[in-house]
Design a protein around this motif. Structure first.
Motif, PDB file in Angstrom:
ATOM      1  N   ILE A  31       0.941  -1.089  -0.005  1.00  0.00           N
ATOM      2  CA  ILE A  31       0.080   0.156  -0.073  1.00  0.00           C
ATOM      3  C   ILE A  31       1.166   1.341   0.456  1.00  0.00           C
ATOM      4  O   ILE A  31       1.691   1.416   0.981  1.00  0.00           O
ATOM      5  CB  ILE A  31      -1.088   0.055   0.826  1.00  0.00           C
ATOM      6  N   VAL A  32       0.732   2.226  -0.903  1.00  0.00           N
ATOM      7  CA  VAL A  32       1.227   3.041  -1.043  1.00  0.00           C
ATOM      8  C   VAL A  32       0.967   5.056  -1.626  1.00  0.00           C
ATOM      9  O   VAL A  32       0.038   4.402  -1.939  1.00  0.00           O
ATOM     10  CB  VAL A  32       2.572   3.162  -2.549  1.00  0.00           C
ATOM     11  N   PRO A  33       1.031   5.416  -0.440  1.00  0.00           N
ATOM     12  CA  PRO A  33       0.531   6.769  -1.001  1.00  0.00           C
ATOM     13  C   PRO A  33       0.538   7.383  -2.120  1.00  0.00           C
ATOM     14  O   PRO A  33       1.623   7.239  -2.954  1.00  0.00           O
ATOM     15  CB  PRO A  33       2.128   7.563  -0.112  1.00  0.00           C
ATOM     16  N   ILE A  34      -0.054   8.377  -2.685  1.00  0.00           N
ATOM     17  CA  ILE A  34      -0.761   8.968  -3.970  1.00  0.00           C
ATOM     18  C   ILE A  34       0.896  10.192  -3.937  1.00  0.00           C
ATOM     19  O   ILE A  34       0.743   9.905  -5.331  1.00  0.00           O
ATOM     20  CB  ILE A  34      -2.106   9.386  -3.681  1.00  0.00           C
ATOM     21  N   SER A  35       1.506  10.517  -2.809  1.00  0.00           N
ATOM     22  CA  SER A  35       2.414  11.226  -3.047  1.00  0.00           C
ATOM     23  C   SER A  35       3.384  10.895  -3.794  1.00  0.00           C
ATOM     24  O   SER A  35       3.970  11.217  -4.333  1.00  0.00           O
ATOM     25  CB  SER A  35       2.731  11.982  -1.648  1.00  0.00           C
ATOM     26  N   PHE A  36       3.140   8.931  -3.907  1.00  0.00           N
ATOM     27  CA  PHE A  36       4.256   8.770  -4.766  1.00  0.00           C
ATOM     28  C   PHE A  36       4.304   8.643  -5.913  1.00  0.00           C
ATOM     29  O   PHE A  36       5.429   8.851  -7.024  1.00  0.00           O
ATOM     30  CB  PHE A  36       4.603   7.251  -4.416  1.00  0.00           C
ATOM     31  N   LEU A  37       3.054   9.417  -6.705  1.00  0.00           N
ATOM     32  CA  LEU A  37       3.387   9.537  -8.336  1.00  0.00           C
ATOM     33  C   LEU A  37       3.742  10.776  -8.462  1.00  0.00           C
ATOM     34  O   LEU A  37       4.024  10.687  -9.763  1.00  0.00           O
ATOM     35  CB  LEU A  37       1.704   9.070  -8.443  1.00  0.00           C
ATOM     36  N   THR A  38       4.203  11.333  -7.662  1.00  0.00           N
ATOM     37  CA  THR A  38       5.314  12.430  -8.205  1.00  0.00           C
ATOM     38  C   THR A  38       6.585  12.145  -8.390  1.00  0.00           C
ATOM     39  O   THR A  38       7.347  12.973  -9.153  1.00  0.00           O
ATOM     40  CB  THR A  38       4.881  13.807  -7.031  1.00  0.00           C
ATOM     41  N   HIS A  39       6.828  11.496  -7.931  1.00  0.00           N
ATOM     42  CA  HIS A  39       8.674  10.802  -8.161  1.00  0.00           C
ATOM     43  C   HIS A  39       9.188  10.324  -9.159  1.00  0.00           C
ATOM     44  O   HIS A  39       8.155   8.891  -9.671  1.00  0.00           O
ATOM     45  CB  HIS A  39       8.352  10.258  -6.760  1.00  0.00           C
TER      46      HIS A  39
END
Length: 107
Positions: free
Chosen positions: A60-68
């Motif tokens: 389960i990963v945070p949506i904020s990872f999408l910006t990396h």
């Protein structure tokens, strides 16, 4: 120039949201364990599940990872290898140890 950069980020964000939306179709097809919005009950708001490695371990990963950029690269590899129109959930084609190392660096 700042306007161009902002527009590019918006386009990139929209694209990533579309990818996640396509990948979330698994909940709609399976029914059980999902709320009325077809979201998994065990995934906190602001997160999404991914499946990694040969054993398809669930993370389960945070949506904020999408910006990396590093995580975006993994998503592009996933699209190239599996596409996004399948019933397997969002599958990341990399070794679990590599994924764990990458995500620990992003946090």
């Amino acid at each position: 120039m700042a306007i161009m950069k902002k527009t590019s980020k918006l386009t990139q964000t929209a694209m990533l949201k579309q990818i996640l939306k396509r990948c979330s179709s698994l909940g709609k097809k399976n029914g059980g364990g999902y709320d009325e919005d077809c979201l998994p009950l065990d995934v906190p708001k602001g997160h999404f599940p991914v499946y990694v490695g040969e054993n398809r371990s669930r993370y389960i990963v945070p949506i904020s990872f999408l910006t990396h950029p590093e995580f975006q690269s993994l998503l592009q590899r996933a699209e190239e290898e599996f596409g996004f129109d399948h019933d397997m959930g969002l599958t990341i084609p990399c070794d679990e140890l590599v994924f764990q190392t990458l995500t620990s660096m992003i946090r």
